[in-house]
Enzyme design. Structure first.
Site, PDB file in Angstrom:
ATOM      1  N   GLU A  49     -11.321  -1.687  -3.882  1.00  0.00           N
ATOM      2  CA  GLU A  49     -10.672  -1.051  -2.739  1.00  0.00           C
ATOM      3  C   GLU A  49      -9.572  -0.117  -3.221  1.00  0.00           C
ATOM      4  OE1 GLU A  49      -9.110  -4.230  -0.338  1.00  0.00           O
ATOM      5  OE2 GLU A  49      -7.373  -4.547  -1.633  1.00  0.00           O
ATOM      6  N   ASP A  70       0.814  -1.212   0.000  1.00  0.00           N
ATOM      7  CA  ASP A  70       0.000   0.000   0.000  1.00  0.00           C
ATOM      8  C   ASP A  70       0.850   1.266   0.000  1.00  0.00           C
ATOM      9  OD1 ASP A  70      -1.959  -1.961   0.425  1.00  0.00           O
ATOM     10  OD2 ASP A  70      -1.957  -1.635   2.580  1.00  0.00           O
TER      11      ASP A  70
END
Length: 343
Positions: free
Chosen positions: A217, A35
């Site tokens: 997401e 991420d």
């Protein structure tokens, strides 16, 4: 040729080689780091990624040389709180002359994941004090991760991944207006849910989870001229099908779900030829001179490595198609030599 001259030439050669190396790089940027997020401010790139139990920040003039960047532990959560565990997908934003750190966290149970934000009044995020402003939630207060904030036409917004109800069935992309950097104004609006086959690869073999979860997401806002986009990750990160999808804004009403048109095909997928699997959960940054757009993402080197700590951060330059859409190409091989962002 004298020995002194030979030594001088050798030194010049080594110096030239070191200079050339600084102008090029190979992916990945670090051995691990899921991420990844970066922003450029006052001559420095500030970088972060998921560590699970704390927030770290890296500071560097050259993001391609991240392994040698200065780093700092900026926040550790107090034990026993609703935000003390499973700290995911942090982002650092400079808004209204203050720094804000957004992240998802829970108390050890995934169903309790919510978005939180810290504030630092210092112009330098390596200085000052990071204070918890609190939870960011709509009035219905549902499961939420992967928050990203952006300003469009002088209005601040947050986008994130959430559940429709209180049960893990699928993850959707939501948007809401913000009255300030730590408060959502009004309700949420769903602007994307998994509908295509490439968004719905998510079988689980885990007795503590549903048998299947379809995923949207990691939404990220991207603007290029008058065109606005949201790039999101789709399918389960535990699969090799994890990839990126694209929403394009038609018109100017970002709160209208009909304004966001989804590309029928993914825009960034695995490359078995290049040895890059499950590329996703990206962010964007501009080069120091503002002339280039870059994508920063994580991926695995081998199939079947899933959502674990083998995910590593990578970056490559974005091209732009004639119709105004971003062209991410394919994930480049770790062996490919790339030029660093323009300075």
């Amino acid at each position: 040729m004298t020995m002194k001259r030979k030594l001088l030439l050798a030194a010049l050669f080594i110096s030239a080689a070191m200079f050339a190396q600084k102008k090029t790089f190979n992916n990945p940027l670090l051995p691990a780091g899921a991420d990844p997020y970066s922003t450029y401010h006052n001559g420095y790139y500030y970088y972060t990624h998921t560590l699970g139990n704390k927030l770290m920040l890296w500071k560097t003039k050259n993001l391609a040389d991240l392994k040698n960047a200065e780093s700092k532990l900026v926040w550790t959560p107090p034990a026993g709180t609703a935000w003390s565990k499973e700290i995911w997908a942090p982002e650092f934003h400079f808004i209204n002359n203050k720094w804000y750190a957004y992240f998802a966290a829970d108390d050890g149970e995934n169903k309790n994941h919510r978005m939180y934000v810290l504030e630092n009044a210092s112009a330098d995020p390596f200085k000052g004090t990071w204070e918890l402003k609190g939870k960011i939630a709509t009035d219905i207060d549902r499961w939420a991760i992967d928050g990203d904030v952006f300003t469009y036409k002088n209005q601040l917004y947050m986008i994130w991944a959430g559940w429709e109800g209180n049960v893990n069935v699928q993850q959707n992309i939501y948007i809401a207006k913000m009255s300030n950097p730590w408060t959502i104004e009004g309700g949420r609006v769903m602007i994307s849910e998994p509908t295509y086959n490439w968004e719905r690869q998510g079988d689980l073999n885990d007795p503590s989870n549903p048998p299947h979860v379809s995923v949207n997401e990691g939404p990220q806002f991207l603007q290029h001229g008058d065109d606005a986009f949201i790039v999101f990750s789709s399918s389960g990160c535990w699969t090799d099908f994890y990839n990126l999808g694209l929403l394009r804004l038609k018109g100017t009403d970002v709160m209208n779900p009909q304004s966001w048109v989804k590309n029928p095909e993914p825009v960034f997928t695995k490359s078995e030829k290049n040895g890059v699997y499950a590329p996703g959960h990206n962010s964007f940054f501009k080069s120091a001179d503002g002339k280039e757009d870059w994508i920063l993402f994580h991926a695995n080197d081998n199939p079947g490595e899933g959502c674990g700590n083998k995910r590593s951060p990578r970056m490559q330059k974005i091209k732009w198609n004639a119709d105004g859409t971003p062209n991410f190409g394919i994930p480049v091989s770790n062996k490919e030599i790339l030029q660093i962002p323009s300075e």
